[in-house]
Design an enzyme around this catalytic site. Structure first.
Site, mmCIF file in Angstrom:
data_model
loop_
_atom_site.group_PDB
_atom_site.id
_atom_site.type_symbol
_atom_site.label_atom_id
_atom_site.label_comp_id
_atom_site.label_asym_id
_atom_site.label_seq_id
_atom_site.Cartn_x
_atom_site.Cartn_y
_atom_site.Cartn_z
ATOM 1 N N ARG A 1 -19.751 53.789 -41.698
ATOM 2 C CA ARG A 1 -20.036 53.542 -40.387
ATOM 3 C C ARG A 1 -19.036 52.619 -39.788
ATOM 4 O O ARG A 1 -18.875 52.662 -38.585
ATOM 5 C CB ARG A 1 -21.446 52.941 -40.252
ATOM 6 C CG ARG A 1 -22.521 53.998 -40.632
ATOM 7 C CD ARG A 1 -23.787 53.537 -40.593
ATOM 8 N NE ARG A 1 -24.601 54.628 -40.566
ATOM 9 C CZ ARG A 1 -26.182 54.496 -40.687
ATOM 10 N NH1 ARG A 1 -26.586 53.151 -40.627
ATOM 11 N NH2 ARG A 1 -26.921 55.269 -40.742
ATOM 12 N N LYS B 1 -40.552 69.486 -44.769
ATOM 13 C CA LYS B 1 -42.021 69.753 -44.172
ATOM 14 C C LYS B 1 -41.475 70.427 -42.789
ATOM 15 O O LYS B 1 -40.676 70.214 -42.133
ATOM 16 C CB LYS B 1 -42.701 68.407 -43.540
ATOM 17 C CG LYS B 1 -43.396 67.663 -44.922
ATOM 18 C CD LYS B 1 -44.016 66.506 -44.446
ATOM 19 C CE LYS B 1 -44.869 65.754 -45.552
ATOM 20 N NZ LYS B 1 -45.692 64.901 -45.246
ATOM 21 N N GLY C 1 -29.186 63.494 -43.742
ATOM 22 C CA GLY C 1 -28.850 62.934 -44.579
ATOM 23 C C GLY C 1 -28.344 63.387 -45.906
ATOM 24 O O GLY C 1 -27.210 63.246 -46.301
ATOM 25 N N GLY D 1 -31.264 60.546 -37.056
ATOM 26 C CA GLY D 1 -32.362 60.761 -36.171
ATOM 27 C C GLY D 1 -31.692 61.244 -34.737
ATOM 28 O O GLY D 1 -32.319 62.096 -33.973
#
Length: 396
Positions: free
Chosen positions: A35, A198, A354, A377
């Site tokens: 990062r 999910k 991820g 996200g």
């Protein structure tokens, strides 16, 4: 979109928001500085221009103000090594000392503020905090795509105080351009490969992509909700029974819109959630009662390879199986290799999430992808069609 490439920041004090939320070991040594490296082009451009840089970043999720365990001190040390010059750093929070340090900065100086989340107002988007921060610099650059979906003081609200002097850093600019290319002007056929455990966590993406893609590939644990909804036997495989009607509705809408959808046809199943479990290959809709699906099988990998290589645009978000256990990582690895080969033949492929990103990095294929997103996200919310506060604040 004004690129910082076209602007000289000579003599300016630049407030730069980055995502330096990096992993550290028990001795506070940084174990992966990816990062930080991703924001180096922006930092080097500003230094080459002759700017002074005041860097804002967060680290972890502090609960009650200052916490020495979540200090950015190790990041300051590592950043100094990366840029080959001292980084001014103080564990004092905003106040006279910090203001004086910022005021004394000269061209080429770099200062890192302490963890911005030590201020409770940061995550609440406090306007007073944003204004206080804004007074430290002459202009504002946001290069923290990983936090672009947060309307925090330092990621969005602060931009209000720089109506004519707010910009994306190179990392943010690259993310925005690639996401716009993906979602607004894709070459066809456009294939989305969506995984995850999910359906409920990916409903937004699936619904937003219905009008945009030609092919929808549904993998990961969420596929078993679809398989069971179609009457298949899934054994102990993960399933959201309360989302089966939704799965049927999504398939009906895909049929209606002419979107081809693909569910894996064979599965690698196991009698235990471990690397040394007994395994067997079965049709995806015929999993025995006491067994659980852990990955897609070779027949499915071959089918997906053909779909991927016939595509001109690919979005891949989510693994094919329990990728973190080596015995069940082959399906995810096969997809990564197929996507890399498609890219070599001119396909535009965006990888986010991820596990998908971990897979391409583990296989040393990240450089062969058209675009690997830095923000899980943030990318997820963009793909759902949401406006990201960190982007909107600069575009406004």
């Amino acid at each position: 979109m004004k690129s910082i490439n076209d602007i000289s920041f000579a003599g300016k004090k630049v407030l730069l928001r980055v995502d330096f939320n990096v992993p550290v070991d028990e001795h506070k040594n940084i174990t992966d500085d990816t990062r930080m490296r991703e924001s180096m082009p922006t930092i080097k451009k500003l230094l080459a221009d002759g700017a002074a840089i005041i860097i804002m970043a967060h680290f972890g999720r502090p609960k009650n103000g200052f916490d020495p365990e979540l200090s950015l001190a190790p990041v300051a040390k590592h950043l100094s090594e990366m840029i080959g010059r001292p980084v001014l750093f103080t564990q004092d929070l905003l106040g006279d000392k910090v203001t004086a340090m910022a005021a004394g900065l000269k061209a080429g100086d770099v200062m890192l503020l302490e963890n911005i989340r030590f201020y409770p107002g940061e995550t609440k988007g406090d306007v007073a905090l944003a204004e206080q921060l804004s007074k430290l610099g002459d202009c504002y650059i946001n290069d923290a795509f990983g936090a672009a979906h947060r309307e925090h003081s330092s990621t969005a609200v602060i931009a209000r105080f720089f109506p004519n002097d707010k910009y994306f850093g190179f990392l943010m600019e690259n993310e925005v351009r690639n996401l716009e290319k993906l979602m607004q002007n894709p070459q066809r056929p456009f294939t989305a490969i969506i995984g995850g455990s999910k359906v409920s966590s990916k409903i937004g993406i699936l619904e937003n992509l219905l009008d945009k893609v030609d092919n929808m590939v549904i993998i990961g644990g969420m596929r078993y909700t679809f398989t069971k909804a179609l009457g298949g036997k899934i054994g102990k495989s993960i399933c959201e029974d309360d989302k089966m009607d939704l799965a049927l509705e999504l398939m009906r809408r895909m049929d209606e819109k002419g979107v081809k959808y693909y569910l894996p046809t064979d599965s690698l199943i196991a009698d235990n959630f471990s690397n040394d479990a007994n395994t067997q290959l079965v049709p995806s809709n015929q999993v025995p009662d006491e067994w659980e699906s852990m990955d897609i099988g070779p027949e499915s990998s071959k089918m997906l390879d053909e779909v991927i290589k016939a595509s001109k645009t690919i979005l891949w978000n989510g693994p094919a199986g329990v990728f973190e256990i080596p015995a069940f990582s082959k399906g995810t690895q096969a997809i990564a290799k197929s996507v890399a080969e498609a890219c070599a033949n001119g396909t535009f492929a965006a990888v986010g999430g991820g596990d998908s990103v971990a897979a391409v990095k583990q296989l040393n294929l990240a450089d062969q992808m058209s675009y690997v997103s830095t923000g899980g996200g943030a990318m997820l919310e963009y793909l759902e069609g949401k406006t990201l506060p960190g982007i909107a604040a600069i575009m406004d």
